[in-house]
Each structure stands twice: as structure tokens, then as C-alpha cells.
Design a protein around this motif. Sequence first.
Motif, PDB file in Angstrom:
ATOM      1  N   VAL A  84       0.708  -1.624   0.090  1.00  0.00           N
ATOM      2  CA  VAL A  84       0.052  -0.051   0.493  1.00  0.00           C
ATOM      3  C   VAL A  84       0.946   1.176   0.588  1.00  0.00           C
ATOM      4  CG1 VAL A  84      -1.641   1.033   0.875  1.00  0.00           C
ATOM      5  CG2 VAL A  84      -2.259  -1.316   0.432  1.00  0.00           C
ATOM      6  N   LYS A  85       2.477   1.238   0.793  1.00  0.00           N
ATOM      7  CA  LYS A  85       2.414   2.605   0.608  1.00  0.00           C
ATOM      8  C   LYS A  85       3.177   2.801  -0.226  1.00  0.00           C
ATOM      9  CE  LYS A  85       6.631   2.207   2.435  1.00  0.00           C
ATOM     10  NZ  LYS A  85       8.136   1.992   3.154  1.00  0.00           N
ATOM     11  N   ASP A  86       3.958   2.001  -1.011  1.00  0.00           N
ATOM     12  CA  ASP A  86       4.389   2.264  -2.170  1.00  0.00           C
ATOM     13  C   ASP A  86       3.538   2.328  -3.229  1.00  0.00           C
ATOM     14  OD1 ASP A  86       7.121   0.996  -0.789  1.00  0.00           O
ATOM     15  OD2 ASP A  86       7.136  -1.058  -1.829  1.00  0.00           O
ATOM     16  N   ILE A  87       2.990   1.630  -3.529  1.00  0.00           N
ATOM     17  CA  ILE A  87       1.755   2.246  -4.431  1.00  0.00           C
ATOM     18  C   ILE A  87       0.398   3.807  -4.564  1.00  0.00           C
ATOM     19  CG2 ILE A  87      -0.787   1.511  -4.720  1.00  0.00           C
ATOM     20  CD1 ILE A  87       0.170  -0.992  -5.005  1.00  0.00           C
ATOM     21  N   ALA A  88       0.439   3.934  -2.994  1.00  0.00           N
ATOM     22  CA  ALA A  88       0.697   5.148  -2.662  1.00  0.00           C
ATOM     23  C   ALA A  88       1.678   6.125  -2.807  1.00  0.00           C
ATOM     24  CB  ALA A  88      -0.054   5.911  -1.240  1.00  0.00           C
ATOM     25  N   ARG A  89       2.603   6.365  -2.699  1.00  0.00           N
ATOM     26  CA  ARG A  89       3.787   7.396  -2.456  1.00  0.00           C
ATOM     27  C   ARG A  89       3.548   7.229  -4.146  1.00  0.00           C
ATOM     28  NH1 ARG A  89      10.073   7.076  -0.175  1.00  0.00           N
ATOM     29  NH2 ARG A  89      10.090   8.305  -1.435  1.00  0.00           N
ATOM     30  N   THR A  90       3.722   6.426  -5.514  1.00  0.00           N
ATOM     31  CA  THR A  90       3.963   6.387  -6.107  1.00  0.00           C
ATOM     32  C   THR A  90       2.290   7.775  -7.148  1.00  0.00           C
ATOM     33  OG1 THR A  90       5.031   4.583  -6.721  1.00  0.00           O
ATOM     34  CG2 THR A  90       4.034   6.138  -8.340  1.00  0.00           C
ATOM     35  N   PHE A  91       0.958   7.382  -6.347  1.00  0.00           N
ATOM     36  CA  PHE A  91       0.377   7.638  -6.971  1.00  0.00           C
ATOM     37  C   PHE A  91       0.394   9.458  -6.487  1.00  0.00           C
ATOM     38  CE2 PHE A  91      -3.804   9.575  -5.718  1.00  0.00           C
ATOM     39  CZ  PHE A  91      -3.892   9.588  -6.954  1.00  0.00           C
ATOM     40  N   ILE A  92       0.698   9.856  -5.865  1.00  0.00           N
ATOM     41  CA  ILE A  92       0.947  11.181  -4.741  1.00  0.00           C
ATOM     42  C   ILE A  92       1.805  11.923  -5.240  1.00  0.00           C
ATOM     43  CG2 ILE A  92       1.118  11.946  -2.841  1.00  0.00           C
ATOM     44  CD1 ILE A  92       0.260   9.558  -0.946  1.00  0.00           C
ATOM     45  N   ASP A  93       3.093  11.051  -5.602  1.00  0.00           N
ATOM     46  CA  ASP A  93       4.540  11.508  -6.021  1.00  0.00           C
ATOM     47  C   ASP A  93       4.358  11.776  -8.150  1.00  0.00           C
ATOM     48  OD1 ASP A  93       6.298  13.629  -4.899  1.00  0.00           O
ATOM     49  OD2 ASP A  93       7.804  11.720  -5.859  1.00  0.00           O
ATOM     50  N   ASN A  94       3.080  11.614  -8.855  1.00  0.00           N
ATOM     51  CA  ASN A  94       2.783  11.556 -10.180  1.00  0.00           C
ATOM     52  C   ASN A  94       3.834  12.370 -10.574  1.00  0.00           C
ATOM     53  OD1 ASN A  94       3.004   9.472 -12.303  1.00  0.00           O
ATOM     54  ND2 ASN A  94       0.879  11.195 -12.992  1.00  0.00           N
ATOM     55  N   ASN A  95       3.491  13.583 -10.109  1.00  0.00           N
ATOM     56  CA  ASN A  95       3.299  14.878 -10.789  1.00  0.00           C
ATOM     57  C   ASN A  95       2.972  14.910 -12.257  1.00  0.00           C
ATOM     58  OD1 ASN A  95       3.683  17.449 -11.516  1.00  0.00           O
ATOM     59  ND2 ASN A  95       6.555  17.117 -12.033  1.00  0.00           N
ATOM     60  N   GLY A  96       1.508  14.242 -12.856  1.00  0.00           N
ATOM     61  CA  GLY A  96       0.881  13.859 -13.676  1.00  0.00           C
ATOM     62  C   GLY A  96       0.565  15.462 -14.848  1.00  0.00           C
ATOM     63  N   ASP A  97       0.187  16.655 -14.421  1.00  0.00           N
ATOM     64  CA  ASP A  97       0.556  18.163 -14.453  1.00  0.00           C
ATOM     65  C   ASP A  97       1.312  18.789 -15.112  1.00  0.00           C
ATOM     66  OD1 ASP A  97       0.876  18.789 -12.504  1.00  0.00           O
ATOM     67  OD2 ASP A  97      -1.296  19.465 -12.797  1.00  0.00           O
ATOM     68  N   GLY A  98       2.842  18.046 -14.635  1.00  0.00           N
ATOM     69  CA  GLY A  98       4.078  18.436 -14.673  1.00  0.00           C
ATOM     70  C   GLY A  98       4.106  19.864 -14.246  1.00  0.00           C
ATOM     71  N   SER A  99       2.842  20.568 -13.369  1.00  0.00           N
ATOM     72  CA  SER A  99       3.234  21.764 -12.107  1.00  0.00           C
ATOM     73  C   SER A  99       3.912  21.798 -11.321  1.00  0.00           C
ATOM     74  CB  SER A  99       1.717  22.722 -11.875  1.00  0.00           C
ATOM     75  OG  SER A  99       1.138  21.610 -10.970  1.00  0.00           O
ATOM     76  N   CYS A 100       4.373  20.240 -11.017  1.00  0.00           N
ATOM     77  CA  CYS A 100       5.242  19.803  -9.212  1.00  0.00           C
ATOM     78  C   CYS A 100       6.610  20.149  -9.611  1.00  0.00           C
ATOM     79  CB  CYS A 100       4.893  19.056  -9.245  1.00  0.00           C
ATOM     80  SG  CYS A 100       5.600  18.587  -7.662  1.00  0.00           S
ATOM     81  N   THR A 101       6.755  20.725  -8.819  1.00  0.00           N
ATOM     82  CA  THR A 101       8.650  21.520  -9.375  1.00  0.00           C
ATOM     83  C   THR A 101       9.530  20.357  -8.382  1.00  0.00           C
ATOM     84  OG1 THR A 101       8.526  23.096  -7.663  1.00  0.00           O
ATOM     85  CG2 THR A 101       8.072  23.687  -9.527  1.00  0.00           C
ATOM     86  N   TYR A 102       8.712  20.113  -7.174  1.00  0.00           N
ATOM     87  CA  TYR A 102       9.641  19.486  -6.930  1.00  0.00           C
ATOM     88  C   TYR A 102       9.105  17.546  -6.495  1.00  0.00           C
ATOM     89  CZ  TYR A 102       5.268  20.540  -4.294  1.00  0.00           C
ATOM     90  OH  TYR A 102       3.781  19.992  -3.606  1.00  0.00           O
ATOM     91  N   CYS A 103       8.328  17.011  -7.430  1.00  0.00           N
ATOM     92  CA  CYS A 103       8.096  15.929  -7.249  1.00  0.00           C
ATOM     93  C   CYS A 103       8.900  14.861  -8.125  1.00  0.00           C
ATOM     94  CB  CYS A 103       6.632  15.879  -8.346  1.00  0.00           C
ATOM     95  SG  CYS A 103       4.718  16.623  -7.433  1.00  0.00           S
ATOM     96  N   ASN A 104       9.067  13.768  -7.902  1.00  0.00           N
ATOM     97  CA  ASN A 104       9.701  12.888  -8.357  1.00  0.00           C
ATOM     98  C   ASN A 104       9.215  12.208  -9.139  1.00  0.00           C
ATOM     99  OD1 ASN A 104      12.360  13.727  -6.830  1.00  0.00           O
ATOM    100  ND2 ASN A 104      11.292  13.332  -5.252  1.00  0.00           N
ATOM    101  N   GLY A 105       7.995  11.920  -9.858  1.00  0.00           N
ATOM    102  CA  GLY A 105       6.941  10.938 -10.493  1.00  0.00           C
ATOM    103  C   GLY A 105       7.396  11.192 -11.833  1.00  0.00           C
ATOM    104  N   SER A 106       7.020   9.429 -12.054  1.00  0.00           N
ATOM    105  CA  SER A 106       7.449   9.534 -13.714  1.00  0.00           C
ATOM    106  C   SER A 106       5.987  10.040 -14.595  1.00  0.00           C
ATOM    107  CB  SER A 106       7.005   7.457 -13.706  1.00  0.00           C
ATOM    108  OG  SER A 106       7.829   7.379 -12.894  1.00  0.00           O
ATOM    109  N   LYS A 107       5.319  10.672 -13.966  1.00  0.00           N
ATOM    110  CA  LYS A 107       4.299  11.835 -14.877  1.00  0.00           C
ATOM    111  C   LYS A 107       3.075  10.638 -15.882  1.00  0.00           C
ATOM    112  CE  LYS A 107       6.405  15.671 -15.659  1.00  0.00           C
ATOM    113  NZ  LYS A 107       7.253  16.643 -16.054  1.00  0.00           N
ATOM    114  N   ILE A 108       2.713   9.866 -14.973  1.00  0.00           N
ATOM    115  CA  ILE A 108       2.316   8.438 -15.490  1.00  0.00           C
ATOM    116  C   ILE A 108       0.488   8.823 -15.887  1.00  0.00           C
ATOM    117  CG2 ILE A 108       1.343   6.400 -15.372  1.00  0.00           C
ATOM    118  CD1 ILE A 108       3.820   5.647 -13.370  1.00  0.00           C
TER     119      ILE A 108
END
Length: 187
Positions: A84-108
Motif C-alpha cells: 500500500v505504501k509504495d503504491i500510494a507514494r507513486t500515485f501521490i508523487d506522480n506529477n501528471g500535469d508537470g506543475s510540481c517542481t519538487y515531485c519525483n514522479g514518472s508523469k503516468i
Amino acid sequence: MRRTKEHPEVNAGSMADIAFLLLIFFLVTAVIPKDQGIYRKLPKECPPGEDCNIPIPDRNILKIAINSKNEVMMDDKIVKVAEVKDIARTFIDNNGDGSCTYCNGSKIATLSDNPSKAIISLQSDRNANYNQFIEVQDELTKAYFELRKAYCDNVLKRPLDKLTKLELQEVKDAYPFILSEAETRTH
């Protein structure tokens, strides 16, 4: 002359002292269990005259359900509580719209736009075990803690325990813990 039998008296004063000392001893040495539960700040009521039923894009909702067999389902797949923790982390930190300058997501494309829009919907069957519900809540809390700690280390360049109140609020604003236990509607 008549003889009267004398009854011996028991000195009860020292017994009362001993009972009092035992009472104090047990009160001092007894272990008082801590209250169990989850510390959460509840949302404010919707002001009269406002529509608080705002539609949320489906990609910004991570759906978690605990069924009557205590199985955890995330987006219609059964997962282990440890995942649950890893899935939630990936979901939260995704940065899908590219507006997050500090996120480390994959923009899925199927995951959240950014942390401020990421909502976790947690629903539990009424026959599910309460401990399972608490374990899932703990894993979600760990996910947010790790994300906030990474923000402190990478953006603020300060350890989490040395933050000022203003910096702590900045961390909470960067990764707001948005959890819904209500039925969610998407558009």
C-alpha cells in the motif's frame, strides 16, 4: 461475682495504613493502556448555499477498499498491506500535469496530476477487521511521511525535526494528506 469475658481488640489502624500503601503502590505501578485510534483533522462543514460536491477527475483518486475477507484492493487489484505504501507514494508523487517542481514522479497518465490534487479514497466493508483498516491507514501515513521527509531533505535542506512552524506548514502544503472515507463520485 460475675465474670465477664473480655474480647481482644484488633488494632485496625495499621491495617488501614497497609491497605492505603498497597492502593498507592498499585496505582503508581499499573500500566495504563494508551488510547488507540487515528489522529485526523476532520474537514469543515460546507457553508450554506455553496455546492461542495465538486467532481474530481478519476485519475486523481486512488481507490482503496477492504472487503469482508480483509483483502485490500487498490484500483480493482488485490494487494498486500505492505504494498500500500509504495503504491500510494507513486500515485501521490506522480506529477501528471508537470506543475510540481519538487515531485519525483514518472508523469503516468493514469495517476494523480500532483500531490495537492491526489485524493485517497478508503472504504471498508462493515465485516472487515478493524486492525486491517488501521494497518492500511498506517501504510498511508508512512507514504506521506516519506514524501514529506524527502521534501525536507531535497527542497528545504533541513531535517524534519529541525523545521520551524512556517517550514512545517510548507511541507504539509506540498504534500497535503487528503483522505476520504466517503463514497466518491467521479466524472
